[in-house]
Design a protein around this motif. Structure first.
Motif, PDB file in Angstrom:
ATOM      1  N   LEU A 134      -6.583 -33.126  -3.533  1.00  0.00           N
ATOM      2  CA  LEU A 134      -5.811 -31.903  -3.746  1.00  0.00           C
ATOM      3  C   LEU A 134      -4.821 -31.679  -2.606  1.00  0.00           C
ATOM      4  O   LEU A 134      -3.717 -31.169  -2.821  1.00  0.00           O
ATOM      5  N   LEU A 135      -5.197 -32.086  -1.410  1.00  0.00           N
ATOM      6  CA  LEU A 135      -4.359 -31.866  -0.233  1.00  0.00           C
ATOM      7  C   LEU A 135      -3.167 -32.817  -0.201  1.00  0.00           C
ATOM      8  O   LEU A 135      -2.043 -32.404   0.136  1.00  0.00           O
ATOM      9  N   VAL A 136      -3.386 -34.076  -0.541  1.00  0.00           N
ATOM     10  CA  VAL A 136      -2.310 -35.069  -0.413  1.00  0.00           C
ATOM     11  C   VAL A 136      -1.525 -35.260  -1.706  1.00  0.00           C
ATOM     12  O   VAL A 136      -0.461 -35.892  -1.684  1.00  0.00           O
ATOM     13  N   ASP A 137      -1.997 -34.721  -2.820  1.00  0.00           N
ATOM     14  CA  ASP A 137      -1.316 -34.953  -4.101  1.00  0.00           C
ATOM     15  C   ASP A 137       0.151 -34.520  -4.089  1.00  0.00           C
ATOM     16  O   ASP A 137       1.000 -35.237  -4.646  1.00  0.00           O
ATOM     17  N   PRO A 138       0.521 -33.357  -3.494  1.00  0.00           N
ATOM     18  CA  PRO A 138       1.955 -33.003  -3.472  1.00  0.00           C
ATOM     19  C   PRO A 138       2.822 -34.028  -2.762  1.00  0.00           C
ATOM     20  O   PRO A 138       4.015 -34.152  -3.066  1.00  0.00           O
ATOM     21  N   LEU A 139       2.258 -34.782  -1.829  1.00  0.00           N
ATOM     22  CA  LEU A 139       3.033 -35.799  -1.126  1.00  0.00           C
ATOM     23  C   LEU A 139       3.411 -36.946  -2.057  1.00  0.00           C
ATOM     24  O   LEU A 139       4.422 -37.622  -1.838  1.00  0.00           O
ATOM     25  N   PHE A 140       2.605 -37.173  -3.095  1.00  0.00           N
ATOM     26  CA  PHE A 140       2.887 -38.251  -4.043  1.00  0.00           C
ATOM     27  C   PHE A 140       3.690 -37.786  -5.248  1.00  0.00           C
ATOM     28  O   PHE A 140       4.456 -38.554  -5.814  1.00  0.00           O
ATOM     29  N   SER A 141       3.527 -36.541  -5.639  1.00  0.00           N
ATOM     30  CA  SER A 141       4.149 -36.066  -6.872  1.00  0.00           C
ATOM     31  C   SER A 141       5.456 -35.319  -6.667  1.00  0.00           C
ATOM     32  O   SER A 141       6.265 -35.230  -7.596  1.00  0.00           O
ATOM     33  N   LYS A 142       5.696 -34.774  -5.473  1.00  0.00           N
ATOM     34  CA  LYS A 142       6.869 -33.932  -5.270  1.00  0.00           C
ATOM     35  C   LYS A 142       7.768 -34.436  -4.148  1.00  0.00           C
ATOM     36  O   LYS A 142       8.957 -34.636  -4.342  1.00  0.00           O
ATOM     37  N   ARG A 143       7.200 -34.602  -2.975  1.00  0.00           N
ATOM     38  CA  ARG A 143       8.007 -34.918  -1.799  1.00  0.00           C
ATOM     39  C   ARG A 143       8.436 -36.380  -1.776  1.00  0.00           C
ATOM     40  O   ARG A 143       7.737 -37.266  -2.264  1.00  0.00           O
ATOM     41  N   LYS A 144       9.628 -36.610  -1.206  1.00  0.00           N
ATOM     42  CA  LYS A 144      10.105 -37.965  -0.967  1.00  0.00           C
ATOM     43  C   LYS A 144       9.949 -38.248   0.518  1.00  0.00           C
ATOM     44  O   LYS A 144      10.623 -37.647   1.353  1.00  0.00           O
ATOM     45  N   LEU A 145       9.052 -39.167   0.853  1.00  0.00           N
ATOM     46  CA  LEU A 145       8.719 -39.446   2.234  1.00  0.00           C
ATOM     47  C   LEU A 145       9.591 -40.568   2.784  1.00  0.00           C
ATOM     48  O   LEU A 145      10.009 -41.479   2.051  1.00  0.00           O
ATOM     49  N   SER A 146       9.844 -40.513   4.077  1.00  0.00           N
ATOM     50  CA  SER A 146      10.575 -41.580   4.749  1.00  0.00           C
ATOM     51  C   SER A 146       9.649 -42.777   4.944  1.00  0.00           C
ATOM     52  O   SER A 146       8.431 -42.688   4.774  1.00  0.00           O
ATOM     53  N   GLY A 147      10.251 -43.918   5.307  1.00  0.00           N
ATOM     54  CA  GLY A 147       9.447 -45.109   5.537  1.00  0.00           C
ATOM     55  C   GLY A 147       8.437 -44.915   6.652  1.00  0.00           C
ATOM     56  O   GLY A 147       7.300 -45.400   6.568  1.00  0.00           O
ATOM     57  N   ARG A 148       8.835 -44.193   7.685  1.00  0.00           N
ATOM     58  CA  ARG A 148       7.930 -43.933   8.803  1.00  0.00           C
ATOM     59  C   ARG A 148       6.758 -43.056   8.371  1.00  0.00           C
ATOM     60  O   ARG A 148       5.606 -43.314   8.739  1.00  0.00           O
ATOM     61  N   GLN A 149       7.035 -42.037   7.589  1.00  0.00           N
ATOM     62  CA  GLN A 149       5.972 -41.165   7.105  1.00  0.00           C
ATOM     63  C   GLN A 149       5.025 -41.910   6.166  1.00  0.00           C
ATOM     64  O   GLN A 149       3.820 -41.661   6.161  1.00  0.00           O
ATOM     65  N   LEU A 150       5.565 -42.838   5.357  1.00  0.00           N
ATOM     66  CA  LEU A 150       4.713 -43.624   4.464  1.00  0.00           C
ATOM     67  C   LEU A 150       3.723 -44.478   5.248  1.00  0.00           C
ATOM     68  O   LEU A 150       2.569 -44.646   4.834  1.00  0.00           O
ATOM     69  N   VAL A 151       4.168 -45.008   6.377  1.00  0.00           N
ATOM     70  CA  VAL A 151       3.267 -45.815   7.209  1.00  0.00           C
ATOM     71  C   VAL A 151       2.119 -44.963   7.723  1.00  0.00           C
ATOM     72  O   VAL A 151       0.941 -45.366   7.655  1.00  0.00           O
ATOM     73  N   PHE A 152       2.440 -43.764   8.219  1.00  0.00           N
ATOM     74  CA  PHE A 152       1.394 -42.876   8.724  1.00  0.00           C
ATOM     75  C   PHE A 152       0.479 -42.410   7.590  1.00  0.00           C
ATOM     76  O   PHE A 152      -0.750 -42.309   7.771  1.00  0.00           O
ATOM     77  N   LEU A 153       1.068 -42.133   6.414  1.00  0.00           N
ATOM     78  CA  LEU A 153       0.257 -41.674   5.286  1.00  0.00           C
ATOM     79  C   LEU A 153      -0.661 -42.784   4.791  1.00  0.00           C
ATOM     80  O   LEU A 153      -1.820 -42.529   4.436  1.00  0.00           O
ATOM     81  N   GLN A 154      -0.166 -44.016   4.761  1.00  0.00           N
ATOM     82  CA  GLN A 154      -1.001 -45.133   4.329  1.00  0.00           C
ATOM     83  C   GLN A 154      -2.173 -45.331   5.288  1.00  0.00           C
ATOM     84  O   GLN A 154      -3.312 -45.557   4.857  1.00  0.00           O
ATOM     85  N   THR A 155      -1.906 -45.219   6.593  1.00  0.00           N
ATOM     86  CA  THR A 155      -2.982 -45.344   7.576  1.00  0.00           C
ATOM     87  C   THR A 155      -4.007 -44.226   7.415  1.00  0.00           C
ATOM     88  O   THR A 155      -5.222 -44.461   7.478  1.00  0.00           O
ATOM     89  N   LEU A 156      -3.510 -43.014   7.180  1.00  0.00           N
ATOM     90  CA  LEU A 156      -4.406 -41.871   6.998  1.00  0.00           C
ATOM     91  C   LEU A 156      -5.289 -42.058   5.770  1.00  0.00           C
ATOM     92  O   LEU A 156      -6.511 -41.847   5.828  1.00  0.00           O
ATOM     93  N   CYS A 157      -4.692 -42.458   4.646  1.00  0.00           N
ATOM     94  CA  CYS A 157      -5.459 -42.633   3.407  1.00  0.00           C
ATOM     95  C   CYS A 157      -6.476 -43.761   3.546  1.00  0.00           C
ATOM     96  O   CYS A 157      -7.572 -43.687   2.983  1.00  0.00           O
ATOM     97  N   ALA A 158      -6.127 -44.780   4.304  1.00  0.00           N
ATOM     98  CA  ALA A 158      -7.071 -45.880   4.528  1.00  0.00           C
ATOM     99  C   ALA A 158      -8.239 -45.417   5.394  1.00  0.00           C
ATOM    100  O   ALA A 158      -9.405 -45.723   5.103  1.00  0.00           O
ATOM    101  N   ASP A 159      -7.948 -44.664   6.443  1.00  0.00           N
ATOM    102  CA  ASP A 159      -9.006 -44.193   7.338  1.00  0.00           C
ATOM    103  C   ASP A 159      -9.948 -43.214   6.644  1.00  0.00           C
ATOM    104  O   ASP A 159     -11.150 -43.180   6.944  1.00  0.00           O
ATOM    105  N   LEU A 160      -9.418 -42.416   5.722  1.00  0.00           N
ATOM    106  CA  LEU A 160     -10.238 -41.424   5.026  1.00  0.00           C
ATOM    107  C   LEU A 160     -10.947 -41.998   3.800  1.00  0.00           C
ATOM    108  O   LEU A 160     -11.722 -41.287   3.147  1.00  0.00           O
ATOM    109  N   GLY A 161     -10.680 -43.259   3.470  1.00  0.00           N
ATOM    110  CA  GLY A 161     -11.351 -43.888   2.337  1.00  0.00           C
ATOM    111  C   GLY A 161     -10.686 -43.642   0.993  1.00  0.00           C
ATOM    112  O   GLY A 161     -11.244 -44.023  -0.043  1.00  0.00           O
TER     113      GLY A 161
END
Length: 266
Positions: A81-108
């Motif tokens: 529920l927390l990260v869904d708006p980042l995928f459905s609405k916002r357009k992230l930069s390449g740098r933000q995608l790297v941090f988001l991918q690391t975060l999603c991997a660390d959280l499982g």
């Protein structure tokens, strides 16, 4: 005064009573559903208000142990529920995608989305019809979660997941096929392009009817021009239709690459 002893009058009054009771019941159900919806939206708003600042810091590159510990205590449902708006609405930069991918991997979350994709593919043949008839709402929710998981993996450009998405292209649900194709195009993993070329051969030559040719072609043109050698068998094929489709894909790939690199030489 109404004569209730009259059978006609009696049945008219009974019908009116049932109509009034039914109307009141529908109004009560509508109010309950509205209350549940307001409560759910309030819960999501409170969740975002509490954890969005932590998420914003992580996406900006400020990753603290306290923030990761706080997010790690949330359930998978709350994390999605927390990260869904980042995928459905916002357009992230390449740098933000790297941090988001690391975060999603660390959280499982990446592992969770991969499991949903695999389980949906393996159980599609066994669950066709039987589970949907037994509990259509549950089957629909499982189908929706699987499509969103495939979308998230594509938006994250998590290239190790491309074999799972290629299998999802053969899903029996057309919308899952489309989501998988879009995710493969966004991901751009070179290893998945030959598999899409095989699908192109099968669709154009009439060996299968899915995935839809326009969606398949739209996904293939999003790949890097370095994947173009995989189109050579299609360009040399004896079937004129297949050669035309491969040439159209190659043309768009070259045009997009020249927009990025004006001095490109082939």
């Amino acid at each position: 005064m109404v004569n209730t002893a009259d059978p006609v009058t009696f049945w008219i009054l009974m019908i009116l009573a049932y109509v009034v009771m039914g109307t009141l019941l529908l109004i009560a159900v509508a109010f309950i559903r509205r209350w549940q919806q307001a409560r759910y939206l309030g819960y999501i708003h409170a969740l975002h208000r509490q954890y969005r600042p932590l998420l914003a810091k992580i996406l900006s590159g400020v990753q603290t142990p306290a923030a990761m510990e706080a997010l790690g205590k949330l359930s998978f449902n709350n994390l999605e529920l927390l990260v869904d708006p980042l995928f459905s609405k916002r357009k992230l930069s390449g740098r933000q995608l790297v941090f988001l991918q690391t975060l999603c991997a660390d959280l499982g979350l990446i592992e969770l989305w991969q499991k949903r994709t695999v389980k949906g593919h393996l159980s599609a043949a066994l669950a066709a019809g039987r589970s949907a008839q037994a509990n259509p709402d549950r089957a629909l929710m499982r189908h929706l979660l699987r499509a969103k998981s495939i979308r998230n993996l594509g938006r994250l450009r998590h290239r190790p997941s491309w074999p799972l998405l290629v299998k999802a292209v053969d899903d029996r649900h057309a919308d899952v096929q489309l989501v998988a194709l879009r995710s493969l195009g966004a991901m751009g993993a070179p290893g998945s392009f030959p598999a899409l070329c095989e699908r192109l051969h099968a669709v154009v030559l009439g060996e299968c009817t899915s995935p839809p040719l326009p969606a398949l072609r739209a996904a293939m043109v999003d790949f890097d021009l370095s994947c173009a050698p995989s189109l050579l068998p299609s360009l040399r094929h004896e079937d004129r239709r297949l050669r035309a489709q491969a040439l159209a894909i190659l043309r768009v790939m070259v045009c997009r690459e020249t927009e990025r690199q004006p001095n490109l030489t082939l």
